[in-house]
Structure formats: structure tokens, C-alpha cells
Design a protein around this motif. Sequence first.
Motif, mmCIF file in Angstrom:
data_model
loop_
_atom_site.group_PDB
_atom_site.id
_atom_site.type_symbol
_atom_site.label_atom_id
_atom_site.label_comp_id
_atom_site.label_asym_id
_atom_site.label_seq_id
_atom_site.Cartn_x
_atom_site.Cartn_y
_atom_site.Cartn_z
ATOM 1 N N GLU A 1 -3.319 -101.275 -56.527
ATOM 2 C CA GLU A 1 -2.821 -100.309 -55.541
ATOM 3 C C GLU A 1 -2.487 -98.979 -56.204
ATOM 4 N N GLU A 2 -1.900 -99.061 -57.410
ATOM 5 C CA GLU A 2 -1.517 -97.847 -58.137
ATOM 6 C C GLU A 2 -2.773 -97.090 -58.601
ATOM 7 N N ILE A 3 -3.768 -97.844 -59.102
ATOM 8 C CA ILE A 3 -5.018 -97.225 -59.551
ATOM 9 C C ILE A 3 -5.683 -96.500 -58.378
ATOM 10 N N LYS A 4 -5.682 -97.170 -57.214
ATOM 11 C CA LYS A 4 -6.310 -96.589 -56.022
ATOM 12 C C LYS A 4 -5.576 -95.302 -55.620
ATOM 13 N N ARG A 5 -4.230 -95.341 -55.693
ATOM 14 C CA ARG A 5 -3.434 -94.163 -55.312
ATOM 15 C C ARG A 5 -3.763 -92.987 -56.240
ATOM 16 N N ILE A 6 -3.804 -93.248 -57.560
ATOM 17 C CA ILE A 6 -4.094 -92.170 -58.522
ATOM 18 C C ILE A 6 -5.500 -91.623 -58.285
ATOM 19 N N SER A 7 -6.445 -92.553 -58.041
ATOM 20 C CA SER A 7 -7.832 -92.141 -57.815
ATOM 21 C C SER A 7 -7.949 -91.218 -56.600
ATOM 22 N N ILE A 8 -7.294 -91.600 -55.503
ATOM 23 C CA ILE A 8 -7.354 -90.788 -54.279
ATOM 24 C C ILE A 8 -6.653 -89.444 -54.501
ATOM 25 N N GLU A 9 -5.529 -89.485 -55.209
ATOM 26 C CA GLU A 9 -4.770 -88.258 -55.496
ATOM 27 C C GLU A 9 -5.627 -87.284 -56.319
ATOM 28 N N LEU A 10 -6.340 -87.833 -57.311
ATOM 29 C CA LEU A 10 -7.202 -86.987 -58.154
ATOM 30 C C LEU A 10 -8.313 -86.365 -57.325
ATOM 31 N N HIS A 11 -8.940 -87.201 -56.503
ATOM 32 C CA HIS A 11 -10.093 -86.743 -55.734
ATOM 33 C C HIS A 11 -9.704 -85.785 -54.615
ATOM 34 N N GLU A 12 -8.690 -86.190 -53.846
ATOM 35 C CA GLU A 12 -8.367 -85.401 -52.659
ATOM 36 C C GLU A 12 -7.277 -84.360 -52.887
ATOM 37 N N GLY A 13 -6.488 -84.534 -53.952
ATOM 38 C CA GLY A 13 -5.445 -83.548 -54.248
ATOM 39 C C GLY A 13 -5.930 -82.543 -55.276
ATOM 40 N N VAL A 14 -5.948 -82.968 -56.545
ATOM 41 C CA VAL A 14 -6.323 -82.068 -57.651
ATOM 42 C C VAL A 14 -7.747 -81.518 -57.460
ATOM 43 N N GLY A 15 -8.677 -82.405 -57.138
ATOM 44 C CA GLY A 15 -10.074 -81.996 -56.980
ATOM 45 C C GLY A 15 -10.252 -80.942 -55.903
ATOM 46 N N GLN A 16 -9.602 -81.151 -54.758
ATOM 47 C CA GLN A 16 -9.720 -80.200 -53.645
ATOM 48 C C GLN A 16 -9.113 -78.842 -54.003
ATOM 49 N N ASN A 17 -7.958 -78.879 -54.702
ATOM 50 C CA ASN A 17 -7.316 -77.618 -55.116
ATOM 51 C C ASN A 17 -8.221 -76.831 -56.059
#
Lengths: 218, 148
Positions: free
Chosen positions: A19-35
Motif C-alpha cells: 500500500e505504501e509503495i503504491k502511494r509513493i508511486s502514485i504521488e511521484l507520477h501524479e504529484g511530482v511528475g505533473q508539477n
Amino acid sequence: MELKPKQQISSYIIQSQEEEIKRISIELHEGVGQNLYSILTGLQFIDSGTKEPHMKNHLREMSQLIEKTIQEIRLLSVELYPPVLTTLGLLPAMKSYIKLYTSTFGILVDLDTAGTQKWLPEKSRIAVFRVCQEALTNIVKYADTSNVKINVIWTEDELKVTINDFGKGFHQAEHGGNNQSSGIAAMKERMLLTGGQCTISSKIGEGTSIELSLPLKD
Amino acid sequence: MTEIRELRPVLEVCDRLMEEAGCDFVGLAIQNTVGPDVRWHYAAGNLNDKYERITVRFGKGIAGKIISSGSAMMLADFPNDIFGKVTDYPIMLAEKLASCYAVPLFFNAVPKGVLLIGKRESFTFPEHVQQLVKDAAETLEQLLNEHL
């Protein structure tokens, strides 16, 4: 399948980690990546309104650096947790990982499938995917090979995955206690926790074969 | 971009470096003209053709770190004392290298390539060998500048 208390703890730890890996992955893709993508678009906008050549050069170099960072963030995110595992299932996730694997390590993977993909519960999907990932990582580290063959067979009541590396092979008895044997034990345990099995056989000079099986009916 | 393997002077620089530095492997990675991908375009002393399929990940492994930082790097005893995971160093694994020294190649003052020498045993590359690699990198920058 009834889990023993110790296995229940392992299962809980694995699930929390996933669950934690999935959260970090989504955060990287949709948060940092989008910015970063927004910054890239902004730089391109500034570039279109700039006339001085040295500024244009500087902007182009910065854009390239951001492009590289976006690409790496995307790869890192997919490596942590492939989104297609949730949307399209095990097989497309494996195909996507194999593509990344070959371009990262230069090892060719031949994937053969038979039967129709069945929709697995998320826990089983992740378990089979992670065990395949671990097997492929072990091949990079220890097998000394350029080719891998994966067979995925779907039948009415079972999923069978076989991974053959045609590498140098190893003596299973001689590898007790090192990292490789811990990895193998973890692969077996992970399959057991999801109700399946993982069998490993290896022959010096002929390679290693890993067979995963997962019952599809309770 | 002209295929680097077709540029004889470039290959000669790499082959000469391998001989003079007394190493087992020389690899040359360059950023593609289109897109951010960096690939190994030429290798000498290679054990297999894996390098041809490897795309260097930005900021990862020795080549990725050199391109993102623009500085030279040495690994004397791989896989011991490395930063990150063993699998972050694909060229070391693919070529069974135990030590390497690599420098960036600059084009228009931006690091866009890597020249790497490696040995299949633990080794600390002395100052004079490091200088040989830096000199070869400078020659390659001049040769490749016309083709990139």
C-alpha cells in the motif's frame, strides 16, 4: 486457505508495504511528475517569447534536463507499482515491466502466453507480479545470461508461470544463508501466502527454472 | 546522428585507450540527438551485446550519475561500497566489471556522454590512468562534435 498466526503477520506486513509503495508511486507520477510537466510547459512558453540566442540555448538545456527528470520519475513510478496492474491486469503489467527490464539490463525476454487471462484478486495479482520481478532481478545479478523465456498458461482452474534463464545455474544446497537464498525463500513464502506455490530447480551450466502456480478456484 | 560505430577515428581512440590503460572494457555512451535517452553506442572488450540494448537511466548507475552531475566517478570494488542497489549499475553487471573509472563528455558545455573504462577485478585506477581517460574524452568530444 487458513493462515497460521505467523503467516498472518507476514501477510499484513507485505500488504502494508504494498500500500505504501503504491502511494509513493502514485504521488511521484501524479504529484511530482505533473508539477515538473507544468514547469516544462512554462519554460517552452518563455522560450517562444525569447529572442536572445544565449537565453534560448539556456532555456533549451533546462527543458531537456526537466524532460530527463520527468522520464526518470515516470520510470521510477512504474517500477515501484505499474498502474496497468490495477487497470488491465497481470499480463499487460508483465509485458510493460519486461520492456523496461530489457532496456535497463539488456537481457532479452521472450514471453509466451496460452489461454485467456482471468481477473485475479489484487493480492494475488501483486504477489505473482512481485515474484516474477524478484526472479528477473535474480537473473540480472546471478545468472550470467542474455536470454530469458517466460511461459504464462491460464487454464480453468490454475495460473502457471514458468521462468527459464538458460544461465550458469547454481547448487541450491550451497546457497543457504546468503542474499540469493533469502530472495528465493521470500518468493516461496509470498506465493504460499496467496495460496499458490513456487518451485525452483537449477542445474550448473544449464540454468535455473522457476515455476509458479496459483489455483484460480477456491 | 551518424552511427558511432561507423566513425573509425572514434573507435581507434577507444581501442587505444583500452590498450594504454590496460583495462578489460571500454564503453562510450552518448545522448541521442532526439529525446533525452542516453545509450551505449560503442564498446571494446565486451563479453556480450547487452550494452547495445541498455538505455542509461538519468541519475542512476555510474553513467547516469556522471551525466546528471557532470563529474568523473570511480568504483574500485563493485558491488561493495556502492550508493543505491546493485541493479542500479547495469553495465557493471552486464560486463561483470568489478571496478571502473568514467568521465563525462561535454557538448556545448553540457554533459551528454560518458567514457568508461573497467576491469573485471577490484582495482583503484591511478592518477596517470585517470588522465589517459580524460585525454581520450577530450579527443572524443572534438571528433563527435562534428557528428552530433
